[in-house]
Write an enzyme that holds these catalytic residues in place. Structure first.
Site, PDB file in Angstrom:
ATOM      1  N   THR A   1       0.661  -1.075   0.198  1.00 30.72           N
ATOM      2  CA  THR A   1      -0.116   0.133  -0.007  1.00 30.72           C
ATOM      3  C   THR A   1       0.713   1.286  -0.087  1.00 30.72           C
ATOM      4  O   THR A   1       0.117   2.230  -0.563  1.00 30.72           O
ATOM      5  CB  THR A   1      -0.968  -0.144   1.333  1.00 30.72           C
ATOM      6  N   CYS A   2       1.898   1.332   0.506  1.00 33.03           N
ATOM      7  CA  CYS A   2       2.753   2.391   0.679  1.00 33.03           C
ATOM      8  C   CYS A   2       3.484   2.818  -0.896  1.00 33.03           C
ATOM      9  O   CYS A   2       3.674   4.048  -0.911  1.00 33.03           O
ATOM     10  CB  CYS A   2       4.223   2.136   1.459  1.00 33.03           C
ATOM     11  N   PHE A   3       3.358   1.979  -1.825  1.00 36.41           N
ATOM     12  CA  PHE A   3       3.943   2.140  -3.029  1.00 36.41           C
ATOM     13  C   PHE A   3       2.721   2.078  -4.003  1.00 36.41           C
ATOM     14  O   PHE A   3       3.157   1.942  -5.313  1.00 36.41           O
ATOM     15  CB  PHE A   3       5.088   1.135  -3.210  1.00 36.41           C
TER      16      PHE A   3
END
Length: 390
Positions: A357-359
């Site tokens: 989710t961070c990327f």
């Protein structure tokens, strides 16, 4: 506020608890509650009215908004706009109550610095009431929060996966401890955590006697759970309590029993109609994937056959939120600024897709058929409890 150059609109004095109790009107006896609001003072006027009324009376009444100087009846449009304008104000990080998460610039979380805001307890109680009223009256807010925030409203326990959207680096460190033999690494940990208070580093016990309890392979899961709880509560536990008070005194908690965190997010912030062409145009490919790869062709075929709710669940699975920036998929943001939706070739055909989710990245195995891709993708989205798995 003291210490912060915030706009004067939030510096208006709130009614004191004593004045509220003495000047509170009788409970609303009719099924209609009219609020006369000036657009340019929507926040100041809303908090005075909503904190003055008995919350259960507001909850049981139909809310009718009248913008001063604008003729017309409220058939839903003005009240929808009221919640939209109000949420844009009170949840705006500029005011200091909330901040953007560490990993993007559109999901919100309570700011630890909000403890320094004048009468923060009243503001957070007001925020809780507003969120509850929006759910009751089925009005959408222009605000998207981190997944732990929705779990907090639902009273659900937090776990290590919830930490990723708040502190990616800390999540990575605890994930390493979970996945490796810490005794073999001679880490010599105890049930304590270092905490900086007014520039002084102090050691805080995670449980009674924690300084004398060594972390081992047998008890490291408890250690991780306590660290997750400490990190998510750090500096915001009191503010969360006030927000939850306002929320629960307005909305019967039993109303939320049918929701999970994803469903609550969609109920508060709403859904959007996804433009698949825009999504496809603004997607990057890695590790051997390209638009002409059979797995990618099948992927977009699957997306186009999904209904909008299924597409939103997929987007939420990969990015951590079902929100799309106003500018479209070209403006998606990740942990370090703008980051487009990315599909990376990964794993074998027996593996499930996984998300970072961070990327904004989907790791997709090179499935050999449409049916296999659809089966695995659906399984990953519907049966995985995490939006961002490593």
């Amino acid at each position: 506020f003291s210490l912060y150059p915030f706009p004067l609109s939030l510096c208006l004095p709130l009614p004191s608890p004593s004045s509220l109790s003495s000047s509170r009107p009788a409970p609303l006896s009719c099924a209609l509650c009219r609020l006369h609001i000036q657009r340019e003072h929507v926040l100041e006027q809303a908090i005075k009215i909503i904190m003055r009324e008995a919350p259960k009376s507001l909850a049981k009444s139909k809310l009718e908004i009248m913008f001063r100087g604008e003729e017309g009846l409220d058939y839903g449009g003005p009240s929808r706009e009221f919640y939209f304008l109000l949420s844009r104000e009170v949840f705006n990080p500029y005011y200091g109550l909330f901040e953007y998460s560490a990993n993007d610039a559109y999901t919100l979380q309570i700011s630890p610095m909000s403890a320094m805001v004048d009468r923060a307890c009243d503001w957070f109680r007001f925020c809780g009431r507003i969120l509850a009223l929006a759910l009751i009256h089925q009005r959408l807010m222009d605000a998207f929060f981190t997944r732990p925030f929705y779990k907090f409203l639902l009273g659900l326990p937090m776990d290590l996966k919830d930490l990723e959207s708040v502190d990616e680096e800390y999540h990575r460190s605890l994930s390493w401890i979970a996945e490796n033999d810490i005794e073999a690494a001679f880490m010599e940990l105890t049930f304590t955590v270092d905490e900086k208070i007014f520039d002084q580093l102090t050691s805080k016990e995670l449980k009674p006697g924690g300084a004398d309890i060594a972390v081992t392979e047998e008890n490291k899961i408890e250690y991780i759970e306590l660290l997750v709880r400490w990190r998510l509560d750090r500096g915001v536990s009191e503010q969360r309590g006030h927000l939850l008070r306002g929320f629960n005194e307005t909305l019967d908690p039993r109303f939320l029993q049918a929701f999970d965190a994803r469903e609550l997010e969609l109920a508060i912030a709403g859904t959007v109609e996804i433009d698949v062409d825009d999504w496809e145009r603004n997607t990057l490919y890695r590790s051997g994937f390209q638009p002409s790869h059979p797995a990618i062709i099948n992927f977009w075929c699957a997306i186009r056959r999904m209904d909008n709710d299924a597409r939103l669940r997929l987007l939420q699975f990969v990015t951590g939120t079902s929100s799309i920036p106003f500018e479209g998929f070209a403006a998606l943001r990740g942990s370090n600024g703008p980051r487009k939706f990315t599909i990376e070739c990964w794993g074998g055909v027996d593996s499930l897709p996984r998300a970072h989710t961070c990327f904004n990245r989907l790791d997709l195995p090179p499935y050999e058929s449409y049916d296999q891709l659809m089966e695995k993708l659906t399984l990953a989205i519907e049966e995985t409890s995490s939006f961002g798995m490593e």
